[in-house]
Design a protein around this motif. Sequence first.
Motif, PDB file in Angstrom:
ATOM      1  N   ARG A   8      46.312 145.918  31.061  1.00 21.25           N
ATOM      2  CA  ARG A   8      47.734 145.839  31.732  1.00 21.25           C
ATOM      3  C   ARG A   8      48.853 144.996  30.924  1.00 21.25           C
ATOM      4  O   ARG A   8      47.872 144.702  29.400  1.00 21.25           O
ATOM      5  CB  ARG A   8      47.978 144.977  33.284  1.00 21.25           C
ATOM      6  CG  ARG A   8      49.549 145.188  33.469  1.00 21.25           C
ATOM      7  CD  ARG A   8      49.693 144.224  34.668  1.00 21.25           C
ATOM      8  NE  ARG A   8      50.179 143.644  34.977  1.00 21.25           N
ATOM      9  CZ  ARG A   8      51.498 143.065  36.360  1.00 21.25           C
ATOM     10  NH1 ARG A   8      50.319 142.864  36.801  1.00 21.25           N
ATOM     11  NH2 ARG A   8      52.586 142.937  36.544  1.00 21.25           N
ATOM     12  N   GLU A   9      50.075 145.393  30.094  1.00 25.50           N
ATOM     13  CA  GLU A   9      50.676 145.253  29.509  1.00 25.50           C
ATOM     14  C   GLU A   9      50.489 144.093  29.240  1.00 25.50           C
ATOM     15  O   GLU A   9      50.950 143.294  30.448  1.00 25.50           O
ATOM     16  CB  GLU A   9      52.560 146.119  29.837  1.00 25.50           C
ATOM     17  CG  GLU A   9      52.228 147.209  28.720  1.00 25.50           C
ATOM     18  CD  GLU A   9      53.325 148.003  29.024  1.00 25.50           C
ATOM     19  OE1 GLU A   9      54.290 147.471  28.454  1.00 25.50           O
ATOM     20  OE2 GLU A   9      53.551 149.739  29.081  1.00 25.50           O
ATOM     21  N   SER A  10      50.626 143.120  28.285  1.00 28.58           N
ATOM     22  CA  SER A  10      51.296 142.166  28.186  1.00 28.58           C
ATOM     23  C   SER A  10      52.852 141.308  28.804  1.00 28.58           C
ATOM     24  O   SER A  10      53.792 142.729  28.628  1.00 28.58           O
ATOM     25  CB  SER A  10      50.637 140.988  27.116  1.00 28.58           C
ATOM     26  OG  SER A  10      51.960 141.332  26.379  1.00 28.58           O
ATOM     27  N   PHE A  11      53.142 140.095  29.255  1.00 26.37           N
ATOM     28  CA  PHE A  11      53.889 140.158  30.317  1.00 26.37           C
ATOM     29  C   PHE A  11      54.321 138.473  29.542  1.00 26.37           C
ATOM     30  O   PHE A  11      53.746 137.868  29.494  1.00 26.37           O
ATOM     31  CB  PHE A  11      54.657 140.412  31.497  1.00 26.37           C
ATOM     32  CG  PHE A  11      53.827 140.036  32.601  1.00 26.37           C
ATOM     33  CD1 PHE A  11      53.652 138.675  33.202  1.00 26.37           C
ATOM     34  CD2 PHE A  11      52.575 139.977  32.710  1.00 26.37           C
ATOM     35  CE1 PHE A  11      52.894 138.255  34.684  1.00 26.37           C
ATOM     36  CE2 PHE A  11      51.649 139.661  33.980  1.00 26.37           C
ATOM     37  CZ  PHE A  11      51.723 138.803  34.172  1.00 26.37           C
ATOM     38  N   GLU A  12      55.700 138.161  29.601  1.00 28.75           N
ATOM     39  CA  GLU A  12      56.324 136.516  29.793  1.00 28.75           C
ATOM     40  C   GLU A  12      56.724 136.441  30.769  1.00 28.75           C
ATOM     41  O   GLU A  12      58.411 137.292  31.319  1.00 28.75           O
ATOM     42  CB  GLU A  12      56.922 136.583  28.501  1.00 28.75           C
ATOM     43  CG  GLU A  12      57.836 135.119  28.377  1.00 28.75           C
ATOM     44  CD  GLU A  12      58.577 135.338  27.145  1.00 28.75           C
ATOM     45  OE1 GLU A  12      58.996 133.792  26.297  1.00 28.75           O
ATOM     46  OE2 GLU A  12      58.297 135.955  26.151  1.00 28.75           O
ATOM     47  N   ILE A  13      56.563 135.044  31.269  1.00 30.22           N
ATOM     48  CA  ILE A  13      57.311 134.823  32.219  1.00 30.22           C
ATOM     49  C   ILE A  13      58.522 133.279  31.401  1.00 30.22           C
ATOM     50  O   ILE A  13      57.512 132.576  31.414  1.00 30.22           O
ATOM     51  CB  ILE A  13      56.469 134.068  33.674  1.00 30.22           C
ATOM     52  CG1 ILE A  13      55.616 135.174  34.124  1.00 30.22           C
ATOM     53  CG2 ILE A  13      57.216 133.309  34.184  1.00 30.22           C
ATOM     54  CD1 ILE A  13      54.366 134.331  34.840  1.00 30.22           C
ATOM     55  N   LYS A  14      59.522 133.664  32.171  1.00 31.56           N
ATOM     56  CA  LYS A  14      60.987 132.508  31.668  1.00 31.56           C
ATOM     57  C   LYS A  14      60.957 132.085  33.223  1.00 31.56           C
ATOM     58  O   LYS A  14      61.597 130.336  32.859  1.00 31.56           O
ATOM     59  CB  LYS A  14      61.248 133.172  30.790  1.00 31.56           C
ATOM     60  CG  LYS A  14      60.981 133.279  30.014  1.00 31.56           C
ATOM     61  CD  LYS A  14      62.029 134.475  28.942  1.00 31.56           C
ATOM     62  CE  LYS A  14      62.174 134.707  26.751  1.00 31.56           C
ATOM     63  NZ  LYS A  14      63.274 135.297  26.591  1.00 31.56           N
TER      64      LYS A  14
END
Length: 155
Positions: A8-14
Amino acid sequence: MIVEIPGRESFEIKNVVFDYNGTVAIDGKLIEGISESINELSNSFNFYVITADTYGTVKKELQNTKCEVIVIPNSQQDISKLDFVKELGLQYTLSVGNGRNDKLMLKETVLGIAILQDEGLCTQTLLNSDILVKSIFDVFAFLKDSNRLIATLRN
C-alpha cells in the motif's frame, strides 16, 4: 507519523479527528484516561473532537485537553463532519467514530477507524472504515506504535 505499509502507498498522519459520544465519551461523559492520552500525544498530532454535542457537555469535559472542539449543527451532521476533514486535508487525517453520521468521514480520510464500545456501531459506518477496534485506547496504541497499524493493514 509516516506509516509505510507493504502493498500500500505510505501515508502521513498529522490530524486525528474523534467523534465525541460513543467514541471518546459515553452518555456525554468523557471516558477516563482520554485527556491524558490526547495530552501525551499532542506534540505529535493535532487532535480534534467533532460533535453535535447532544448532552451539552463537550466543552466542559474537554476543558483540560489539548484538542480543538468543533460543535456542528444538528442537521446534516455527516456532511458537516466530511467538510471538516476535507478542510484539514483528507490525506493527512485519521478519523474515528461509531455513528451513522461518521460514515463519510471514515470513508474519505486516509485512515478511518470504526469503534465498537457501549453505544454500539452503525453497520454503514463499519463498512466505510479501514479498521474496527474494541476500545478507544486501541487507537492511541496505533498512534504510539505504527507497527500495529502495519500488522493490521499489510497485504
